[in-house]
Design a protein around this motif. Structure first.
Motif, short mmCIF file in Angstrom:
data_model
loop_
_atom_site.label_atom_id
_atom_site.label_comp_id
_atom_site.label_asym_id
_atom_site.label_seq_id
_atom_site.Cartn_x
_atom_site.Cartn_y
_atom_site.Cartn_z
N HIS A 222 7.21 -3.18 6.02
CA HIS A 222 6.52 -2.29 5.10
C HIS A 222 7.17 -2.31 3.71
CE1 HIS A 222 3.44 -0.60 7.57
NE2 HIS A 222 4.26 0.00 8.43
N GLU A 223 8.51 -2.33 3.70
CA GLU A 223 9.22 -2.36 2.41
C GLU A 223 8.92 -3.64 1.65
OE1 GLU A 223 13.20 -1.73 3.74
OE2 GLU A 223 13.09 0.47 3.52
N ARG A 224 8.82 -4.75 2.37
CA ARG A 224 8.49 -6.02 1.71
C ARG A 224 7.05 -5.98 1.19
NH1 ARG A 224 7.73 -11.89 4.39
NH2 ARG A 224 6.93 -12.86 2.50
N GLY A 225 6.13 -5.45 2.01
CA GLY A 225 4.75 -5.30 1.57
C GLY A 225 4.63 -4.41 0.34
N LEU A 226 5.44 -3.34 0.32
CA LEU A 226 5.43 -2.42 -0.82
C LEU A 226 5.88 -3.11 -2.10
CD1 LEU A 226 5.12 0.47 -1.92
CD2 LEU A 226 7.50 0.90 -1.21
N LYS A 231 4.48 -5.07 -7.39
CA LYS A 231 4.55 -6.18 -8.35
C LYS A 231 3.15 -6.59 -8.79
CE LYS A 231 6.23 -10.98 -8.71
NZ LYS A 231 6.90 -12.08 -7.98
N HIS A 232 2.20 -6.58 -7.86
CA HIS A 232 0.84 -7.06 -8.15
C HIS A 232 -0.01 -6.00 -8.86
CE1 HIS A 232 -2.68 -9.65 -7.54
NE2 HIS A 232 -3.34 -8.56 -7.24
N TYR A 233 0.05 -4.76 -8.35
CA TYR A 233 -0.85 -3.72 -8.84
C TYR A 233 -0.19 -2.74 -9.83
CZ TYR A 233 -4.06 -5.01 -5.03
OH TYR A 233 -4.91 -5.69 -4.20
N GLY A 234 1.14 -2.61 -9.76
CA GLY A 234 1.81 -1.56 -10.51
C GLY A 234 2.12 -0.40 -9.57
N GLU A 235 3.08 0.43 -9.95
CA GLU A 235 3.60 1.45 -9.02
C GLU A 235 2.63 2.59 -8.75
OE1 GLU A 235 7.41 2.83 -10.29
OE2 GLU A 235 8.38 0.88 -10.00
N ASP A 236 1.64 2.80 -9.61
CA ASP A 236 0.75 3.96 -9.47
C ASP A 236 -0.64 3.59 -8.96
OD1 ASP A 236 2.75 5.62 -10.40
OD2 ASP A 236 2.16 5.38 -12.49
N HIS A 237 -0.81 2.40 -8.42
CA HIS A 237 -2.13 1.98 -7.94
C HIS A 237 -2.40 2.56 -6.56
CE1 HIS A 237 -5.42 -0.74 -6.72
NE2 HIS A 237 -5.58 -0.96 -8.02
N VAL A 238 -3.69 2.79 -6.27
CA VAL A 238 -4.07 3.40 -4.99
C VAL A 238 -3.68 2.52 -3.81
CG1 VAL A 238 -6.43 2.44 -4.98
CG2 VAL A 238 -5.94 4.61 -3.79
N SER A 241 -0.30 3.39 -2.63
CA SER A 241 -0.18 4.67 -1.93
C SER A 241 -0.32 4.50 -0.42
CB SER A 241 -1.20 5.68 -2.45
OG SER A 241 -2.52 5.28 -2.10
N SER A 242 -1.23 3.62 0.01
CA SER A 242 -1.40 3.44 1.46
C SER A 242 -0.16 2.80 2.08
CB SER A 242 -2.64 2.58 1.74
OG SER A 242 -2.50 1.30 1.17
N THR A 243 0.48 1.89 1.34
CA THR A 243 1.70 1.27 1.84
C THR A 243 2.84 2.29 1.89
OG1 THR A 243 0.96 -0.79 0.81
CG2 THR A 243 3.23 -0.73 1.60
N LEU A 244 2.90 3.16 0.88
CA LEU A 244 3.89 4.23 0.89
C LEU A 244 3.69 5.15 2.10
CD1 LEU A 244 3.88 5.17 -2.90
CD2 LEU A 244 5.86 4.29 -1.64
N THR A 245 2.44 5.43 2.41
CA THR A 245 2.12 6.28 3.57
C THR A 245 2.57 5.63 4.87
OG1 THR A 245 0.21 7.23 2.42
CG2 THR A 245 0.25 7.43 4.81
#
Length: 252
Positions: A222-226, A231-238, A241-245
């Protein structure tokens, strides 16, 4: 291919009346423009209008070539895709099955043209909860793709991911892991290790490890996916959020 669907839609809408005026309403050239416009509308989520255009394109193609001509199979596949998005799985299933019969009759059972419709039909079966039949169809599609493209081609990875999904839903976690891991290796080879295409499959693999109680491995994935998502979307992209969840669920 730049993703400017509004511009593409406007241009196809301009082209359509010109083609119709020049060739006539039911000419096969019109069906091509109708299909292109419908493809754009489908990408934009306008499924009702896309469906209308695909249906008209099918009528023209069938009138021109006949109901069982190979040209009709791709039009049927397109319409089935829209119906699947709309949740009309029974009708989508009928159209995919018809498209498969046409392609196999024209090219043979193992032609690569059949693999797409087989894969799509398997998706429908999976949505309907018929996992065993979905697995059979995915395996057929996988065998065709491996034979045509080679075992490490990126086209193979999507079917491996689909097979993994079915096995995961059935609780066959070890088999699901095997398919996900193979899909990841192929995608990393094709796209690179930090490509966004890799991240969703990492998430799926992490979920399997989580189901098996291997939380440390799930956390690493999950951390690698995050990192890839940020990197691809930026830290505030929706999408982030799903990966953070998912990562939070492991910590919990």
């Amino acid at each position: 291919h730049q993703g400017d669907y509004d511009q593409a839609k406007m241009l196809y809408q301009r082209a359509l009346p010109i083609v119709q005026k020049h060739y006539g309403q039911d000419h096969v050239a019109v069906s091509s423009t109708l299909t292109n416009l419908a493809n754009v509308l489908q990408h934009q989520g306008d499924y009702n209008q896309a469906k209308v255009l695909y249906q008209r394109a099918i009528r023209i193609v069938q009138k021109h070539y006949g109901r069982d001509h190979v040209a009709a199979s791709s039009a049927l596949n397109n319409l089935a895709n829209v119906l699947q998005h709309q949740g009309d799985y029974n009708q989508a299933k009928v159209l995919y099955q018809r498209a498969i019969r046409i392609v196999q009759k024209h090219y043979g059972r193992d032609h690569v043209a059949a693999s797409s419709a087989l894969n799509n039909l398997a998706n429908v079966r999976q949505h309907q909860g018929d996992y065993d039949q979905a697995k059979v169809l995915y395996r057929c599609a996988l065998g065709i793709k491996e034979k045509h493209y080679g075992e490490d081609h990126v086209e193979v990875s999507s079917t491996l991911t689909n097979l993994a999904n079915v096995h995961q839903r059935q609780g066959y976690h070890d088999k699901a892991k095997e398919f996900y891991q193979r899909a990841i290796r192929i995608m990393e080879k094709h796209y690179g290790e930090d490509h966004v295409e890799v991240s969703s499959t990492l998430t799926n693999l992490a979920n399997v490890h989580q189901c098996q109680g291997d939380y440390d491995k799930a956390k690493v994935l999950h951390e690698r996916g995050l990192r890839i998502m940020e990197k691809h979307y930026g830290e505030d992209h929706v999408e982030v959020s799903s990966t953070l969840t998912n990562l939070a669920n492991v910590h919990q």
